[in-house]
Design a protein around this motif. Structure first.
Motif, PDB file in Angstrom:
ATOM      1  N   TYR A 184       0.944  -1.223  -0.033  1.00 10.83           N
ATOM      2  CA  TYR A 184      -0.049   0.041  -0.138  1.00 10.83           C
ATOM      3  C   TYR A 184       0.960   1.246  -0.008  1.00 10.83           C
ATOM      4  N   ARG A 185       0.806   2.212  -1.115  1.00 11.77           N
ATOM      5  CA  ARG A 185       1.235   3.386  -0.982  1.00 11.77           C
ATOM      6  C   ARG A 185       0.016   4.466  -0.212  1.00 11.77           C
ATOM      7  N   GLU A 282      -3.179  -1.358  -6.162  1.00 11.79           N
ATOM      8  CA  GLU A 282      -2.266  -1.416  -7.410  1.00 11.79           C
ATOM      9  C   GLU A 282      -1.452  -2.483  -7.427  1.00 11.79           C
ATOM     10  N   HIS A 283      -0.642  -2.643  -6.138  1.00 14.15           N
ATOM     11  CA  HIS A 283       0.480  -3.454  -5.906  1.00 14.15           C
ATOM     12  C   HIS A 283       0.063  -4.782  -5.216  1.00 14.15           C
ATOM     13  N   ALA A 284      -0.359  -5.777  -6.081  1.00 14.93           N
ATOM     14  CA  ALA A 284      -1.125  -7.058  -5.370  1.00 14.93           C
ATOM     15  C   ALA A 284      -0.625  -8.167  -6.077  1.00 14.93           C
ATOM     16  N   LEU A 285       0.040  -8.932  -5.372  1.00 17.42           N
ATOM     17  CA  LEU A 285       0.842 -10.229  -5.938  1.00 17.42           C
ATOM     18  C   LEU A 285       0.701 -11.165  -5.019  1.00 17.42           C
ATOM     19  N   PRO A 286      -0.565 -11.768  -4.602  1.00 11.17           N
ATOM     20  CA  PRO A 286      -0.662 -13.038  -3.739  1.00 11.17           C
ATOM     21  C   PRO A 286      -0.052 -14.085  -4.305  1.00 11.17           C
ATOM     22  N   ASP A 287       0.178 -15.034  -3.613  1.00  9.39           N
ATOM     23  CA  ASP A 287       0.665 -16.447  -4.161  1.00  9.39           C
ATOM     24  C   ASP A 287      -0.419 -17.411  -4.723  1.00  9.39           C
ATOM     25  N   ASN A 288      -0.112 -18.290  -5.556  1.00  8.66           N
ATOM     26  CA  ASN A 288      -1.250 -19.076  -6.182  1.00  8.66           C
ATOM     27  C   ASN A 288      -2.117 -19.501  -5.126  1.00  8.66           C
ATOM     28  N   ARG A 289      -1.780 -19.911  -4.017  1.00  9.04           N
ATOM     29  CA  ARG A 289      -2.716 -20.451  -2.847  1.00  9.04           C
ATOM     30  C   ARG A 289      -3.820 -19.398  -2.378  1.00  9.04           C
ATOM     31  N   TYR A 290      -3.338 -18.249  -2.203  1.00  9.86           N
ATOM     32  CA  TYR A 290      -4.035 -17.220  -1.683  1.00  9.86           C
ATOM     33  C   TYR A 290      -5.235 -16.807  -2.624  1.00  9.86           C
ATOM     34  N   GLU A 291      -4.446 -16.412  -4.071  1.00 10.81           N
ATOM     35  CA  GLU A 291      -5.262 -16.158  -5.117  1.00 10.81           C
ATOM     36  C   GLU A 291      -6.459 -17.023  -5.441  1.00 10.81           C
ATOM     37  N   GLN A 292      -6.265 -18.273  -5.294  1.00  7.12           N
ATOM     38  CA  GLN A 292      -7.035 -19.500  -5.342  1.00  7.12           C
ATOM     39  C   GLN A 292      -8.274 -19.473  -4.606  1.00  7.12           C
ATOM     40  N   ALA A 293      -7.929 -19.314  -3.318  1.00  7.25           N
ATOM     41  CA  ALA A 293      -8.859 -19.094  -2.289  1.00  7.25           C
ATOM     42  C   ALA A 293      -9.908 -18.027  -2.694  1.00  7.25           C
ATOM     43  N   LEU A 294      -9.434 -16.975  -2.929  1.00 11.19           N
ATOM     44  CA  LEU A 294     -10.083 -15.645  -3.326  1.00 11.19           C
ATOM     45  C   LEU A 294     -11.031 -16.048  -4.411  1.00 11.19           C
ATOM     46  N   LEU A 295     -10.515 -16.619  -5.381  1.00 13.30           N
ATOM     47  CA  LEU A 295     -11.200 -17.183  -6.700  1.00 13.30           C
ATOM     48  C   LEU A 295     -12.174 -18.174  -6.230  1.00 13.30           C
ATOM     49  N   ASN A 296     -12.046 -18.988  -5.501  1.00 16.86           N
ATOM     50  CA  ASN A 296     -13.048 -20.113  -5.035  1.00 16.86           C
ATOM     51  C   ASN A 296     -14.366 -19.397  -3.960  1.00 16.86           C
ATOM     52  N   TYR A 297     -14.029 -18.120  -3.513  1.00 14.67           N
ATOM     53  CA  TYR A 297     -15.103 -17.580  -2.856  1.00 14.67           C
ATOM     54  C   TYR A 297     -15.867 -16.701  -3.861  1.00 14.67           C
ATOM     55  N   VAL A 298     -15.304 -16.038  -4.864  1.00 16.47           N
ATOM     56  CA  VAL A 298     -15.914 -15.375  -5.942  1.00 16.47           C
ATOM     57  C   VAL A 298     -16.807 -16.531  -6.696  1.00 16.47           C
ATOM     58  N   ASP A 299     -16.338 -17.457  -7.057  1.00 20.90           N
ATOM     59  CA  ASP A 299     -17.133 -18.722  -7.723  1.00 20.90           C
ATOM     60  C   ASP A 299     -18.467 -19.327  -6.948  1.00 20.90           C
ATOM     61  N   ALA A 300     -18.318 -19.330  -5.451  1.00 19.25           N
ATOM     62  CA  ALA A 300     -19.167 -19.760  -4.580  1.00 19.25           C
ATOM     63  C   ALA A 300     -20.292 -18.668  -4.492  1.00 19.25           C
ATOM     64  N   GLY A 301     -20.148 -17.450  -4.975  1.00 22.96           N
ATOM     65  CA  GLY A 301     -20.893 -16.077  -4.590  1.00 22.96           C
ATOM     66  C   GLY A 301     -20.736 -15.610  -3.433  1.00 22.96           C
ATOM     67  N   ARG A 302     -19.573 -16.006  -2.571  1.00 26.36           N
ATOM     68  CA  ARG A 302     -19.307 -15.450  -1.296  1.00 26.36           C
ATOM     69  C   ARG A 302     -18.867 -14.050  -1.429  1.00 26.36           C
ATOM     70  N   LEU A 303     -18.222 -13.470  -2.527  1.00 29.72           N
ATOM     71  CA  LEU A 303     -17.120 -12.607  -2.346  1.00 29.72           C
ATOM     72  C   LEU A 303     -17.368 -11.651  -3.801  1.00 29.72           C
ATOM     73  N   CYS A 304     -17.144 -10.585  -3.745  1.00 29.23           N
ATOM     74  CA  CYS A 304     -17.100  -9.727  -4.862  1.00 29.23           C
ATOM     75  C   CYS A 304     -15.747  -8.919  -4.828  1.00 29.23           C
ATOM     76  N   ARG A 305     -14.669  -9.116  -5.694  1.00 32.34           N
ATOM     77  CA  ARG A 305     -13.448  -8.467  -5.738  1.00 32.34           C
ATOM     78  C   ARG A 305     -13.565  -7.136  -6.435  1.00 32.34           C
ATOM     79  N   LEU A 306     -13.073  -6.031  -5.890  1.00 33.28           N
ATOM     80  CA  LEU A 306     -13.013  -4.766  -6.483  1.00 33.28           C
ATOM     81  C   LEU A 306     -11.470  -4.164  -6.668  1.00 33.28           C
ATOM     82  N   SER A 307     -11.364  -3.347  -7.706  1.00 36.27           N
ATOM     83  CA  SER A 307      -9.907  -2.846  -7.678  1.00 36.27           C
ATOM     84  C   SER A 307     -10.127  -1.380  -7.035  1.00 36.27           C
TER      85      SER A 307
END
Length: 346
Positions: A184-185, A282-307
């Motif tokens: 975060y800047r 803007e600076h977001a480089l989560p590892d694959n495991r973390y990113e996949q967990a977020l994507l799973n929540y999105v796919d399940a309708g639990r989360l909306c990701r915003l920039s």
């Protein structure tokens, strides 16, 4: 109910997110059986100790010398007597969990990623994603937390009455900071403040706000400077040492926004069955495991990701779509765990 009271050692590394998971497991078990819980605080002496501990545990099967564990951990004295179950979360506790279970003969539960530690070290490994080849793996849609829906509703109603004055709705902003591959800047904190101002004006709401230690002094200074005070109903500033009332704020809020770096705050918000929106700097480089967990929540309708960058320019991107997680009742999770542990429930 199980008639016999089980003695539980909860291993704590002092990290709130890990403790929340462990306490959530204990809370779920306590719904279906009587427990006597004692907390064992510990800290790993050095990061390199993980390699040595992993090798020792993976290449042995019998009990290891109890005194040797203190070469790797600073820890308080173990409770007197034997225990029936050891519970912990977070990679640094996993080795002590396995070590102490071997020594005591107790069953053990670990919540988190094994990171090359063999699954056989545990009675139950609780994860969001399947562990290949692990028959003792319990996959859950959300890792357990201390969030209790009844308390969320009751405390939220009390907070709404306390804040009531203009009849407006409340939304909650939970802010983490640097970590999990996110940076975060000053511009990011300014974006968050502007987003709060614009959404408050656009939707006629007021904000509840909580920062964390990772937000830092600079982040808080930027937020204090740029957030319009008339859109802020209540703020809990970490730098000021204020205690955040999570269940009350979650219960009083119609929508919850969380910076994407904090899986703990995301999980707690989803466990409270609120619509949850993650904010990505803007600076977001989560590892694959973390990113996949977020994507799973999105796919399940639990989360909306915003920039942050997109939302500050186009606040209309947020349209109050409601994402409500499917809640696994604590009583069901507790029964699943009891079954996995091989204990009986009357």
């Amino acid at each position: 109910m199980v008639s016999e009271r089980k003695r539980v050692w909860l291993l704590s590394d002092g990290q709130p997110g890990h403790d929340s998971r462990s306490q959530g497991i204990v809370h779920a078990l306590a719904e279906v059986m009587p427990l006597d819980v004692q907390v064992v605080e510990l800290k790993m002496r050095m990061g390199l100790a993980r390699n040595a501990l992993r090798y020792l545990l993976n290449h042995t099967h019998g009990p290891l010398p109890p005194g040797l564990l203190k070469l790797f951990y600073r820890m308080n004295s173990l409770p007197e007597g034997q225990c029936d179950l050891i519970v912990s979360a977070g990679g640094k506790t996993s080795f002590a969990n396995a070590w102490l279970a071997r020594r005591s003969g107790a069953k053990n539960i670990f919540a988190g990623t094994l990171r090359r530690l063999q699954a056989r070290q545990f009675s139950v490994v609780m994860t969001l994603e399947p562990v290949p080849g692990a028959n003792n793996n319990l996959v859950v849609p959300l890792l357990p937390t201390t969030i209790d829906l009844k308390s969320v509703a009751e405390q939220g109603e009390c907070l709404r009455k306390e804040l009531a004055g203009d009849g407006r709705r409340y939304w909650l902003m939970l802010l983490g900071g640097k970590g999990a591959g996110y940076g975060y800047r000053q511009r990011d904190w300014m974006y968050i403040a502007r987003i709060m101002n614009r959404l408050a004006d656009r939707h006629g709401i007021r904000w509840l706000l909580a920062t964390s230690r990772r937000t830092g002094a600079v982040g808080e200074q930027m937020l204090r400077r740029y957030i319009n005070t008339d859109c802020l109903a209540r703020a809990c500033w970490s730098e000021s040492g204020e205690k955040f009332q999570a269940q009350a704020c979650l219960g009083a809020s119609d929508q919850v926004f969380v910076t994407e770096d904090s899986m703990t705050m995301l999980t707690e918000a989803m466990s409270a069955q609120r619509p949850v929106y993650s904010l990505r700097p803007e600076h977001a480089l989560p590892d694959n495991r973390y990113e996949q967990a977020l994507l799973n929540y999105v796919d399940a309708g639990r989360l909306c990701r915003l920039s942050l960058a997109e939302l500050v320019e186009r606040p209309e991107l947020f349209d109050e779509r409601r994402y409500r997680p499917e809640h696994l009742p604590d009583s069901q999770l507790g029964k699943d765990l009891v079954c996995r542990l091989g204990w009986s429930v009357n």
